[in-house]
Design an enzyme around this catalytic site. Structure first.
Site, PDB file in Angstrom:
ATOM      1  N   LYS A 107      -5.111 -55.869 -12.922  1.00  0.00           N
ATOM      2  CA  LYS A 107      -6.041 -55.189 -13.315  1.00  0.00           C
ATOM      3  C   LYS A 107      -5.672 -54.838 -15.113  1.00  0.00           C
ATOM      4  CE  LYS A 107      -7.479 -51.679 -11.060  1.00  0.00           C
ATOM      5  NZ  LYS A 107      -7.397 -50.585 -10.090  1.00  0.00           N
ATOM      6  N   GLY A 160     -15.607 -51.315 -14.990  1.00  0.00           N
ATOM      7  CA  GLY A 160     -16.834 -51.957 -14.702  1.00  0.00           C
ATOM      8  C   GLY A 160     -16.496 -53.217 -14.098  1.00  0.00           C
ATOM      9  N   ARG A 206     -15.392 -38.096 -16.991  1.00  0.00           N
ATOM     10  CA  ARG A 206     -16.776 -37.619 -17.544  1.00  0.00           C
ATOM     11  C   ARG A 206     -17.653 -37.458 -16.319  1.00  0.00           C
ATOM     12  NH1 ARG A 206     -19.021 -42.537 -15.342  1.00  0.00           N
ATOM     13  NH2 ARG A 206     -17.852 -44.274 -15.662  1.00  0.00           N
TER      14      ARG A 206
END
Length: 450
Positions: free
Chosen positions: A158, A164, A292
């Site tokens: 990762k 995304g 967010r």
């Protein structure tokens, strides 16, 4: 309270913020690209300014133009929405240093939580379970081999700055580890300018469970329960629901408590999402924090009865949350379908173009968050999402029935959309039984429409 807010975004999220501002008596300022000059967020905002040409790199991602527009418009605060600059700590800092409140967490909290390796360390410090993996970033191939052997194949590579699904690769065996490591690094550099990667044990057939959280600057941290986002294609969420259909009560409480601990320990304020994967034995592991508001926030709003955008604005203005944790109840069941201008029968190929006609569904428990209408031209420059169809009913069975009815009622002529895919998934036995995992669509979808 603020008098005027600039929305540094487009599409349905820009409209969502405009609506919240209007209900709170706050003036809204829209920014738009040349491609969006006739968009609804431009028409419905109190003020609107063009910030560049059609490409997002020349408009919505231009920090200097956004700041200059805020100065000209005389705003008090800037709401970033999601995507674009929403998790850009530099933009966050520049807003604040220019005298505008950024409606979101501090730049420091955003920067720390945005780095997956740092966030993982923060989770461990708060006793939040994490997937077994490397202790920090992988510096060389030898360390990658040693770590992979220690935690066991298959492993997930990762990107520390990823999102995304970019900069993410699975290595099933030692033979492919090096090539997958290089591929992940190269993709991460291209997408984020940061090639740092780390390794985790690959949890096979996991479910994606996330917790909506919000915190103020008065020490209050609350969760608005969990969402199940396991219906994905190539790491992109397609259907979300709340609550999770197959999560034991003790696991639900534990995962929500872990999310609150994570946020409380991060000196965080504003809305955010703590994401987990859950294995077949209901063990859960922290994966990341999205600092967010999320695309799928409406399902949490529906079951909790809270306007998250208005709460974001209140928090940024220095006010406490309008509720306490013990005042929240998870009521009913909500499902959201992300509707995209894509052709599911052609590998979800984007299908921009003109919407010749459109009929929006209604009835009890139906909500449609969208910026498109008859005559709207879907541009080729941005994300292909054209709307979110959300239903909220007393039970999951009723929610599924209402969603299927609403999908049939929704009429969009002129472009190809993913409505047929959503019809298929909502009727699929695995979805109805609540047993879908994050790879279900990749394994099973072959272009079916019902």
């Amino acid at each position: 309270m603020f008098e005027r807010i600039l929305i540094a975004n487009r599409g349905e999220i820009a409209l969502r913020v405009i609506r919240a501002c209007r209900e709170m008596g706050i003036e809204s300022v829209a920014v738009y690209s040349e491609a969006d000059k006739d968009s609804m967020h431009v028409k419905l905002a109190d003020h609107a300014y063009c910030v560049g040409t059609s490409r997002s790199a020349d408009s919505y991602l231009k920090i200097d133009r956004i700041i200059a527009t805020a100065e000209v418009a005389g705003v008090d605060a800037i709401h970033p929405g999601y995507g674009f600059l929403a998790e850009n700590a530099q933009f966050n800092e520049q807003c604040r240093s220019s005298g505008f409140e950024f409606i979101g967490p501090s730049p420091t909290a955003m920067d720390k939580l945005g780095d997956k390796n740092t966030a993982r360390s923060m989770a461990i410090a708060q006793n939040v379970p994490v997937v077994p993996g490397s202790d920090g970033l992988i510096a060389d191939f030898d360390r990658a081999i040693d770590t992979a052997k220690e935690i066991g194949f298959p492993v997930l590579i990762k990107a520390t700055a990823g999102g995304g699904g970019k900069g993410m690769r699975v290595a099933e065996t030692e033979d492919v580890l090096k090539s997958q490591l290089e591929a992940a690094r190269n993709e991460a550099i291209a997408a984020f300018g940061n090639g740092g990667v780390y390794l985790e044990k690959f949890i096979q057939q996991p479910r994606h469970i996330e917790v909506q959280v919000i915190a103020d600057t008065h020490g209050n941290v609350c969760h608005l329960f969990e969402r199940d986002c396991s219906v994905q294609r190539r790491h992109q969420k397609l259907v979300e629901e709340a609550p999770s259909p197959d999560l034991p009560a003790d696991r639900r409480e534990a995962i929500c408590d872990a999310a609150v601990r994570m946020i409380a320990g991060a000196d965080y304020s504003g809305a955010g999402t703590v994401e987990f994967i859950v294995d077949k034995d209901y063990n859960f592991y922290f994966i990341e924090v999205n600092a967010r508001i999320q695309v799928e926030h409406p399902v949490s709003e529906m079951v909790a009865g809270v306007d998250l955008i208005q709460e974001q604005i209140r928090v940024a203005a220095g006010l406490p949350l309008s509720f306490r944790q013990d005042e929240l109840t998870c009521t009913g069941h909500a499902i959201e379908c992300r509707l995209n201008a894509e052709d599911p029968t052609k590998n979800f190929q984007p299908c921009p173009g003109k919407i010749e006609s459109m009929f929006v569904p209604g009835g009890m428990g139906v909500r449609f968050d969208s910026h498109v209408k008859s005559g709207y031209v879907v541009p080729p420059y941005y994300d292909s999402m054209i709307g979110k169809l959300i239903v909220h009913r007393p039970t999951r069975e009723q929610a599924i029935a209402t969603m299927l009815r609403a999908l049939k009622e929704l009429q969009i002529e002129g472009i190809t959309t993913t409505v047929g895919f959503h019809n298929w998934i909502l009727q699929n036995e695995a979805f109805v039984n609540g047993t879908v995992d994050t790879k279900f669509v990749d394994r099973n979808y072959k272009g079916q429409t019902s």
